[in-house]
Scaffold this motif. Sequence first.
Motif, PDB file in Angstrom:
ATOM      1  N   ALA A 216     -24.983   0.358  21.369  1.00 48.26           N
ATOM      2  CA  ALA A 216     -26.117   1.201  21.726  1.00 48.26           C
ATOM      3  C   ALA A 216     -26.068   1.579  23.191  1.00 48.26           C
ATOM      4  CB  ALA A 216     -27.429   0.474  21.440  1.00 48.26           C
ATOM      5  N   GLU A 217     -26.628   2.728  23.505  1.00 50.24           N
ATOM      6  CA  GLU A 217     -26.913   3.088  24.884  1.00 50.24           C
ATOM      7  C   GLU A 217     -28.303   2.546  25.229  1.00 50.24           C
ATOM      8  OE1 GLU A 217     -24.825   4.413  26.990  1.00 50.24           O
ATOM      9  OE2 GLU A 217     -23.279   4.580  25.443  1.00 50.24           O
ATOM     10  N   PRO A 218     -28.536   2.144  26.480  1.00 54.95           N
ATOM     11  CA  PRO A 218     -29.838   1.586  26.847  1.00 54.95           C
ATOM     12  C   PRO A 218     -31.021   2.453  26.438  1.00 54.95           C
ATOM     13  CG  PRO A 218     -28.292   1.204  28.624  1.00 54.95           C
ATOM     14  CD  PRO A 218     -27.587   2.078  27.625  1.00 54.95           C
ATOM     15  N   VAL A 219     -30.874   3.768  26.522  1.00 50.37           N
ATOM     16  CA  VAL A 219     -31.986   4.658  26.185  1.00 50.37           C
ATOM     17  C   VAL A 219     -32.383   4.520  24.722  1.00 50.37           C
ATOM     18  CG1 VAL A 219     -30.529   6.657  25.637  1.00 50.37           C
ATOM     19  CG2 VAL A 219     -32.876   7.003  26.449  1.00 50.37           C
ATOM     20  N   GLU A 220     -31.450   4.162  23.846  1.00 50.82           N
ATOM     21  CA  GLU A 220     -31.786   4.019  22.429  1.00 50.82           C
ATOM     22  C   GLU A 220     -32.706   2.823  22.197  1.00 50.82           C
ATOM     23  OE1 GLU A 220     -28.248   5.659  19.779  1.00 50.82           O
ATOM     24  OE2 GLU A 220     -27.469   4.280  21.308  1.00 50.82           O
ATOM     25  N   ILE A 221     -32.517   1.767  22.968  1.00 58.06           N
ATOM     26  CA  ILE A 221     -33.411   0.608  22.877  1.00 58.06           C
ATOM     27  C   ILE A 221     -34.731   0.926  23.580  1.00 58.06           C
ATOM     28  CG2 ILE A 221     -33.609  -1.859  23.249  1.00 58.06           C
ATOM     29  CD1 ILE A 221     -31.231  -0.923  21.451  1.00 58.06           C
ATOM     30  N   ALA A 222     -34.654   1.631  24.684  1.00 60.13           N
ATOM     31  CA  ALA A 222     -35.868   1.998  25.415  1.00 60.13           C
ATOM     32  C   ALA A 222     -36.793   2.856  24.568  1.00 60.13           C
ATOM     33  CB  ALA A 222     -35.497   2.720  26.707  1.00 60.13           C
ATOM     34  N   ASN A 223     -36.232   3.731  23.749  1.00 63.55           N
ATOM     35  CA  ASN A 223     -37.060   4.552  22.864  1.00 63.55           C
ATOM     36  C   ASN A 223     -37.826   3.702  21.855  1.00 63.55           C
ATOM     37  OD1 ASN A 223     -36.672   7.207  23.806  1.00 63.55           O
ATOM     38  ND2 ASN A 223     -34.671   7.331  22.810  1.00 63.55           N
ATOM     39  N   ALA A 224     -37.192   2.627  21.384  1.00 65.90           N
ATOM     40  CA  ALA A 224     -37.878   1.721  20.460  1.00 65.90           C
ATOM     41  C   ALA A 224     -39.012   0.987  21.172  1.00 65.90           C
ATOM     42  CB  ALA A 224     -36.878   0.720  19.873  1.00 65.90           C
TER      43      ALA A 224
END
Length: 250
Positions: A216-224
């Motif tokens: 994952a890219e960090p932004v994908e976790i941040a969106n969650a």
Amino acid sequence: MRLKDKVTVITGAAAGIGKAVAEIFVREGASVLVADRDGAAAEAVAAALAPSASAFAVDVSSSAAVAGMVEAARARYGRIDILVNNAGYGIPGTVVSTAEEDWDALMAVNLKGVYLCCRQVIPLMAAQGGGVIVNTASNVATVGILDRAAYVASKGGVAALTKAMALDHAGENIRVNCVAPGVTWSTYFDKMVASHPDPETFKARLKARSPLGRWAEPVEIANAILWLASDDASFATGSMLTVDGGMTAW
């Protein structure tokens, strides 16, 4: 502007997932305290997000340091609406090979740090009529991985603590959830790859953990984390949102 006028404290916010959360939260209208052990890096992130962010150097394993962080946020913004407990790290080792002092140091940040931050913030949230807490756990809280005993144990503790706090504080209108990322690219993984005798094989092995065949890219976790923190998740508490590319579905 899903977080318009919301005051947020984010730990471990100088890099990786935490930095991505700070960037997205500011874009969504929040004021953010960028908290990290690396004060200089926190200042750099906050400067890039000015005037909607400020920085605070904190060791989340220290009760006094956490109290100082929360007081700084309260003094600057007057309230705390959202707490994102993201500070944490991993070390290699089984229970046999992990030194006691290394075990204690990791638990002090990854698990005790969540306890200390919540212990300081929850009374403020209760007094102001509610709030939201999002903890960064991990998919290894449910499946485990080889040679990471302390990390797995700490993240399992974060997941369990999330449920306990959700029950304890639902009556105070405080929602508590956690996100469970899979392998997410960060400076931590940069260092792991660089120190490996065969970096390319190691990177391929990390990608292969996920059915999607990548990290994952960090932004994908941040969106969650954004979803859990926003009113879009108003009926979610005590939940673990797994974002791991299907690793736990194997």
